[in-house]
Design a protein around this motif. Structure first.
Motif, PDB file in Angstrom:
ATOM      1  N   ILE A 193       0.834  -1.197   0.000  1.00  0.00           N
ATOM      2  CA  ILE A 193       0.000   0.000   0.000  1.00  0.00           C
ATOM      3  C   ILE A 193       0.875   1.256   0.000  1.00  0.00           C
ATOM      4  O   ILE A 193       0.595   2.235  -0.709  1.00  0.00           O
ATOM      5  CB  ILE A 193      -0.943   0.011   1.220  1.00  0.00           C
ATOM      6  N   LYS A 194       1.944   1.224   0.768  1.00  0.00           N
ATOM      7  CA  LYS A 194       2.854   2.378   0.823  1.00  0.00           C
ATOM      8  C   LYS A 194       3.449   2.664  -0.549  1.00  0.00           C
ATOM      9  O   LYS A 194       3.518   3.826  -0.981  1.00  0.00           O
ATOM     10  CB  LYS A 194       3.968   2.107   1.836  1.00  0.00           C
ATOM     11  N   LYS A 195       3.854   1.628  -1.247  1.00  0.00           N
ATOM     12  CA  LYS A 195       4.406   1.797  -2.590  1.00  0.00           C
ATOM     13  C   LYS A 195       3.368   2.393  -3.526  1.00  0.00           C
ATOM     14  O   LYS A 195       3.665   3.263  -4.354  1.00  0.00           O
ATOM     15  CB  LYS A 195       4.883   0.450  -3.121  1.00  0.00           C
ATOM     16  N   GLN A 196       2.133   1.949  -3.377  1.00  0.00           N
ATOM     17  CA  GLN A 196       1.039   2.426  -4.218  1.00  0.00           C
ATOM     18  C   GLN A 196       0.732   3.905  -3.966  1.00  0.00           C
ATOM     19  O   GLN A 196       0.339   4.636  -4.883  1.00  0.00           O
ATOM     20  CB  GLN A 196      -0.206   1.574  -3.949  1.00  0.00           C
ATOM     21  N   LEU A 197       0.929   4.362  -2.718  1.00  0.00           N
ATOM     22  CA  LEU A 197       0.522   5.724  -2.347  1.00  0.00           C
ATOM     23  C   LEU A 197       1.682   6.703  -2.175  1.00  0.00           C
ATOM     24  O   LEU A 197       1.471   7.851  -1.790  1.00  0.00           O
ATOM     25  CB  LEU A 197      -0.284   5.678  -1.043  1.00  0.00           C
ATOM     26  N   THR A 200       1.126   1.836  10.804  1.00  0.00           N
ATOM     27  CA  THR A 200       0.148   2.810  11.298  1.00  0.00           C
ATOM     28  C   THR A 200       0.018   3.991  10.334  1.00  0.00           C
ATOM     29  O   THR A 200      -1.092   4.413   9.992  1.00  0.00           O
ATOM     30  CB  THR A 200       0.563   3.334  12.687  1.00  0.00           C
ATOM     31  N   GLU A 201       1.147   4.522   9.886  1.00  0.00           N
ATOM     32  CA  GLU A 201       1.101   5.661   8.961  1.00  0.00           C
ATOM     33  C   GLU A 201       0.449   5.271   7.642  1.00  0.00           C
ATOM     34  O   GLU A 201      -0.204   6.099   6.993  1.00  0.00           O
ATOM     35  CB  GLU A 201       2.499   6.214   8.717  1.00  0.00           C
ATOM     36  N   VAL A 202       0.598   4.015   7.241  1.00  0.00           N
ATOM     37  CA  VAL A 202      -0.041   3.544   6.007  1.00  0.00           C
ATOM     38  C   VAL A 202      -1.566   3.617   6.136  1.00  0.00           C
ATOM     39  O   VAL A 202      -2.264   3.914   5.163  1.00  0.00           O
ATOM     40  CB  VAL A 202       0.431   2.115   5.670  1.00  0.00           C
ATOM     41  N   ILE A 203      -2.087   3.355   7.341  1.00  0.00           N
ATOM     42  CA  ILE A 203      -3.530   3.509   7.556  1.00  0.00           C
ATOM     43  C   ILE A 203      -3.937   4.966   7.346  1.00  0.00           C
ATOM     44  O   ILE A 203      -4.960   5.259   6.705  1.00  0.00           O
ATOM     45  CB  ILE A 203      -3.925   3.033   8.966  1.00  0.00           C
ATOM     46  N   SER A 204      -3.142   5.891   7.882  1.00  0.00           N
ATOM     47  CA  SER A 204      -3.425   7.316   7.689  1.00  0.00           C
ATOM     48  C   SER A 204      -3.442   7.682   6.208  1.00  0.00           C
ATOM     49  O   SER A 204      -4.346   8.387   5.733  1.00  0.00           O
ATOM     50  CB  SER A 204      -2.376   8.165   8.409  1.00  0.00           C
ATOM     51  N   ALA A 205      -2.448   7.183   5.483  1.00  0.00           N
ATOM     52  CA  ALA A 205      -2.368   7.468   4.046  1.00  0.00           C
ATOM     53  C   ALA A 205      -3.541   6.845   3.296  1.00  0.00           C
ATOM     54  O   ALA A 205      -4.123   7.460   2.386  1.00  0.00           O
ATOM     55  CB  ALA A 205      -1.048   6.937   3.487  1.00  0.00           C
ATOM     56  N   ALA A 206      -3.895   5.615   3.681  1.00  0.00           N
ATOM     57  CA  ALA A 206      -5.003   4.935   3.019  1.00  0.00           C
ATOM     58  C   ALA A 206      -6.317   5.673   3.263  1.00  0.00           C
ATOM     59  O   ALA A 206      -7.144   5.815   2.343  1.00  0.00           O
ATOM     60  CB  ALA A 206      -5.104   3.498   3.530  1.00  0.00           C
ATOM     61  N   PHE A 221     -10.601   0.398   4.362  1.00  0.00           N
ATOM     62  CA  PHE A 221     -10.523  -0.883   5.082  1.00  0.00           C
ATOM     63  C   PHE A 221     -10.539  -2.073   4.128  1.00  0.00           C
ATOM     64  O   PHE A 221      -9.991  -3.126   4.431  1.00  0.00           O
ATOM     65  CB  PHE A 221     -11.656  -0.980   6.098  1.00  0.00           C
ATOM     66  N   GLU A 222     -11.161  -1.890   2.968  1.00  0.00           N
ATOM     67  CA  GLU A 222     -11.188  -2.957   1.965  1.00  0.00           C
ATOM     68  C   GLU A 222      -9.799  -3.223   1.400  1.00  0.00           C
ATOM     69  O   GLU A 222      -9.545  -4.309   0.864  1.00  0.00           O
ATOM     70  CB  GLU A 222     -12.148  -2.582   0.838  1.00  0.00           C
ATOM     71  N   HIS A 223      -8.891  -2.259   1.513  1.00  0.00           N
ATOM     72  CA  HIS A 223      -7.534  -2.401   0.983  1.00  0.00           C
ATOM     73  C   HIS A 223      -6.574  -3.028   1.993  1.00  0.00           C
ATOM     74  O   HIS A 223      -5.467  -3.436   1.617  1.00  0.00           O
ATOM     75  CB  HIS A 223      -6.984  -1.028   0.571  1.00  0.00           C
ATOM     76  N   LEU A 224      -6.982  -3.084   3.256  1.00  0.00           N
ATOM     77  CA  LEU A 224      -6.080  -3.542   4.307  1.00  0.00           C
ATOM     78  C   LEU A 224      -6.149  -5.053   4.463  1.00  0.00           C
ATOM     79  O   LEU A 224      -7.233  -5.615   4.646  1.00  0.00           O
ATOM     80  CB  LEU A 224      -6.425  -2.880   5.637  1.00  0.00           C
ATOM     81  N   ASN A 225      -5.001  -5.708   4.419  1.00  0.00           N
ATOM     82  CA  ASN A 225      -4.917  -7.135   4.706  1.00  0.00           C
ATOM     83  C   ASN A 225      -4.266  -7.269   6.079  1.00  0.00           C
ATOM     84  O   ASN A 225      -3.088  -6.956   6.239  1.00  0.00           O
ATOM     85  CB  ASN A 225      -4.078  -7.852   3.644  1.00  0.00           C
ATOM     86  N   GLY A 226      -5.035  -7.731   7.042  1.00  0.00           N
ATOM     87  CA  GLY A 226      -4.434  -7.834   8.362  1.00  0.00           C
ATOM     88  C   GLY A 226      -5.436  -8.112   9.452  1.00  0.00           C
ATOM     89  O   GLY A 226      -6.593  -8.457   9.210  1.00  0.00           O
ATOM     90  N   MET A 227      -4.965  -7.986  10.680  1.00  0.00           N
ATOM     91  CA  MET A 227      -5.810  -8.082  11.873  1.00  0.00           C
ATOM     92  C   MET A 227      -5.748  -6.713  12.539  1.00  0.00           C
ATOM     93  O   MET A 227      -4.668  -6.171  12.762  1.00  0.00           O
ATOM     94  CB  MET A 227      -5.308  -9.183  12.805  1.00  0.00           C
ATOM     95  N   PHE A 228      -6.916  -6.142  12.824  1.00  0.00           N
ATOM     96  CA  PHE A 228      -6.875  -4.760  13.319  1.00  0.00           C
ATOM     97  C   PHE A 228      -8.175  -4.333  13.987  1.00  0.00           C
ATOM     98  O   PHE A 228      -9.261  -4.814  13.675  1.00  0.00           O
ATOM     99  CB  PHE A 228      -6.576  -3.789  12.171  1.00  0.00           C
ATOM    100  N   SER A 229      -7.999  -3.422  14.935  1.00  0.00           N
ATOM    101  CA  SER A 229      -9.050  -2.528  15.400  1.00  0.00           C
ATOM    102  C   SER A 229      -8.499  -1.124  15.213  1.00  0.00           C
ATOM    103  O   SER A 229      -7.371  -0.835  15.638  1.00  0.00           O
ATOM    104  CB  SER A 229      -9.387  -2.772  16.862  1.00  0.00           C
TER     105      SER A 229
END
Length: 560
Positions: free
Chosen positions: A80-84, A96-102, A111-119
Motif C-alpha cells: 500500500i505504501k508503494k502504491q501511495l 500505522t502511517e499507512v492507515i493514515s495514508a489509506a 478498510f477494503e484495501h487492508l490485509n491484516g488483523m486490526f481494530s
C-alpha cells in the motif's frame, strides 16, 4: 499489537481516560500516551513495538488530516505504501502511517484495501467525525459501553467495567449452556458491554452512531466465483498464495517463534517459512501430566531450531485459574488456554515478541472428521466437539430460567460442507478462539499471528470442491500436495476430562454443588447435582458441561 481506550461525549475526563488506559499496559509496554483531541474526545494508547521501533511511530498518530489509533498488524502495508508514495508524504516505516495514508486517499473504503488483523479508530479532523473499524474475521477486539450520552471504547472489557455497575447478560449465559456458544454478534457476557462487529466500520458524529456498514462478507465475495475441480488449477492458485503469505507474515522487527506440534499444520508453516533460512527461531510446545493420555511432546520431529516444551499439571492449572479468569474476562475454553498463555510467557522471556499459530488450517482445508458426515446444520451443530461428540444435552436450568431468543444461523451456501466450515470460521469456533488467544497473547505482550487465516486464502478455500480437501482416507488434501510429512490427523485430547476425575477437581465440583452463585439465577441445584453423579458414575468422555459449570462459577466469583 497495542491497547486502545477512547472517551467520547459531553462529560469525559482526561485523568479517568489515562487511568483506564493504564489498565491496558500489558498490551503495549513500550509506550503509553493520552491525548485530548477536543473537549469531547480523548484518545489513549499503549504500544507494543513490532514494526518500526522508532518513537515517531507512537500513537495517537497525526498527519494533519486524521488522528489514528490502531491495534494489530497490516500485513500488506509495504504494498500500500508503494502504491501511495506519490500521493502521501511518508515520514515513518510503520504500518500505522499507512492507515493514515489509506484513509486520506480512499476515505472509508480504505478498510477494503487492508490485509491484516486490526481494530482502528480514526478521527477525521476536517469532517469532525470518528470512524471505528474491525478486521474481517474479528481477530483483534474492540468493545464499547454507553453511559448517558458518553461512549467509551476499549481493547479489553475490564476498563469498561470500572466506569459503572454492571450485570450478566443472561441471554448470552443461556446460549453458553444451551448451545456451547460464547459471545453472539455484538453481545458479550456483560449486559452493558458490546463489541464492534468484525468486517464492519462505524461512524460517530454528534454523540451518536450515524452509520454502521459491512465492508466484507465472505458469502458476497464468492457469488461471482466458480468452483475449482482441478487439482492442478488449485495447486497453481495456492502456490502463489502461500508465497504471498510467507512474505506478509514474516514482516517484523522482532524475532519470530511458532506454537509447534507434531501435526501437519505447524510443520507446514515451519517448512514454508524456513525454506531459505531460519526465519522462525523458536518452537514452543505444551504437554501435560495426565494418566493414559498422550500429548504432543513424544511425537515432535527433531529440529535444529531452539525449542521449548513443557508438561503442565493439574496443580498448575488450578493455581493459575483465577489469574487466567481475570485475563480472559469471560468464560474460556479449558486448560489449553492456560497452556498456550504460559508458552507465550516463555516466548517473551526468550525475547520473541512475535509468535505464529497454525490455527485455522482444519477449518480452511477440511481437517475435522465431523466434516465427513454432516446430517443437518442446525443450532446443535455448534454444540459438537471436533470429534463429533456433544456435551450432556439435558437442561440444567432452573424451570423459570428461559429465553425465547435463539441463535440465528444464516447459512449462505448450498452444500452442508461449506456451511459447516463457514459456521466454524465466521460464527462459532474461530471467533471464540480469537478472544481467548488475544487475551493470553496480549497479557504476555506478545503478538500472535495466524498465517492460515489470511482472508484471501479463506476466500480461495471456499472455491475448492470438497474432494480436493477431505475424503474417508485423507484430510487437508490441498496442504499435503505442497508438504506431506505423512502425518495423519491425531486429535490430541486435552487432559480436561481426565483431570475432572482426579481428587482435587472432584472436591471443587462437590463444593460447587453445595453452594455457588451459579444457582442464584441460572442453574438448578438438584439438576446440577444429579448431573455430577451421572458424570462420575457413567465415566463420560465429554467433560465440556463440567468445564462450563466450573468456569461459570469461577467467572461469577471473580467479577461479581
Amino acid at each position: 499489537m497495542c491497547g486502545i481506550f477512547v472517551s467520547y461525549g459531553p462529560d469525559v475526563n482526561f485523568f479517568k481516560n489515562k487511568k483506564l488506559t493504564n489498565m491496558l499496559y500489558h498490551r503495549g509496554p513500550d509506550n503509553q500516551e493520552n491525548h485530548k483531541i477536543n473537549d469531547e474526545l480523548i484518545f489513549g494508547h499503549t504500544r507494543l513495538s513490532i514494526i518500526d521501533l522508532n518513537k515517531t511511530s507512537n500513537q495517537p498518530f497525526k498527519d494533519g488530516y486524521s488522528i489514528i489509533l490502531f491495534n494489530g498488524m497490516i500485513y500488506n502495508f509495504m504494498e500500500i505504501k508503494k502504491q501511495l508514495t506519490s500521493k502521501y508524504n511518508f515520514k515513518t516505516n510503520s504500518d500505522t502511517e499507512v492507515i493514515s495514508a489509506a484513509y486520506k486517499n480512499w476515505g472509508e473504503s480504505c478498510f477494503e484495501h487492508l490485509n491484516g488483523m486490526f481494530s482502528i479508530v480514526i478521527y477525521d479532523i476536517k469532517k469532525k467525525k470518528i470512524i471505528i473499524a474491525r478486521d474481517r474475521l474479528g481477530i483483534k477486539p474492540l468493545y464499547f459501553r454507553k453511559i448517558k450520552k458518553n461512549y467509551y471504547f476499549s481493547s479489553e472489557i475490564k476498563p469498561l467495567l470500572k466506569l459503572a455497575s454492571y450485570s450478566q447478560d443472561l441471554n448470552t449465559v443461556y446460549n453458553y449452556f444451551k448451545y456451547s456458544f460464547y459471545e453472539n454478534k455484538n453481545d458479550t457476557f456483560f449486559k452493558e458491554i458490546k463489541q464492534i462487529l468484525p468486517g464492519h466500520y462505524y461512524t460517530l458524529k454528534n454523540n451518536k452512531f450515524t452509520s454502521i456498514k459491512n465492508y466484507w462478507k465472505l458469502e458476497d465475495k464468492l457469488k461471482a466465483t466458480k468452483k475449482i475441480f482441478s487439482i492442478n488449477e488449485a495447486k497453481e492458485i495456492f502456490k502463489e498464495e502461500f508465497e504471498r503469505i510467507k512474505k506478509y507474515y514474516l514482516r517484523s522487527d522482532k524475532e519470530i517463534g511458532l506454537l509447534y506440534s507434531s501435526g501437519l499444520d505447524s510443520n507446514f508453516i515451519l517448512n514454508l517459512f524456513n525454506q531459505e533460512k531460519n526465519n522462525i527461531s523458536l518452537l514452543l510446545t505444551f504437554g501435560f501430566k495426565a494418566k493414559n493420555i498422550e500429548d504432543e511432546i513424544g511425537y515432535l520431529q527433531n529440529n535444529s531450531i531452539k525449542n521449548f516444551n513443557y508438561k503442565f499439571s493439574i496443580d498448575e492449572l488450578l493455581t493459575n485459574a483465577q489469574n487466567v479468569q481475570l485475563e480472559q474476562e469471560m468464560p474460556w475454553g479449558g486448560p489449553n488456554v492456560f497452556f498456550q498463555g504460559a508458552l507465550l510467557q516463555k516466548a517473551k522471556k526468550l525475547d520473541h515478541r512475535v509468535v505464529l499459530s497454525a490455527d485455522g488450517a482444519d477449518e480452511i482445508f477440511g481437517g475435522y472428521d465431523k466434516y465427513l458426515n454432516i446430517n443437518k446444520i442446525s443450532s446443535n451443530y455448534i454444540n459438537q466437539a471436533i470429534d463429533g461428540t456433544v456435551p450432556f444435552n439435558k437442561s440444567l436450568f432452573k424451570n423459570e430460567f428461559f429465553f425465547k431468543k435463539k441463535i440465528d444461523l444464516k447459512l449462505p451456501f448450498k452444500n452442508k460442507f461449506d456451511n459447516a466450515r463457514y459456521l466454524d470460521i465466521s460464527f462459532s469456533k474461530l471467533p471464540r478462539n480469537f478472544r481467548f488467544s488475544d487475551r493470553y497473547s496480549m497479557n504476555k505482550s506478545v503478538e500472535l499471528r495466524y498465517p492460515f487465516l489470511d482472508h484471501i486464502l479463506i476466500e480461495n478455500s471456499f472455491r475448492l470442491e470438497k474432494k480436493l480437501m477431505i475424503n474417508k482416507t485423507e484430510n487437508k488434501i490441498m496442504l499435503r500436495k505442497f508438504f506431506n510429512n505423512k502425518t495423519k490427523k491425531r486429535h490430541i485430547n486435552s487432559p480436561q476430562t481426565q483431570w475432572f476425575y482426579e481428587t482435587k477437581l472432584k472436591k471443587i465440583m462437590s463444593d460447587i454443588s453445595k453452594e455457588s452463585p451459579i444457582f442464584d439465577i441460572v442453574l438448578d441445584k438438584k439438576k446440577t447435582k444429579n448431573y455430577f453423579d451421572y458424570f462420575y458414575k457413567k465415566k463420560r468422555n465429554n467433560s465440556f458441561k463440567m468445564w462450563q459449570i466450573y468456569n461459570y462459577d469461577l467467572w461469577l466469583k471473580t467479577f461479581f
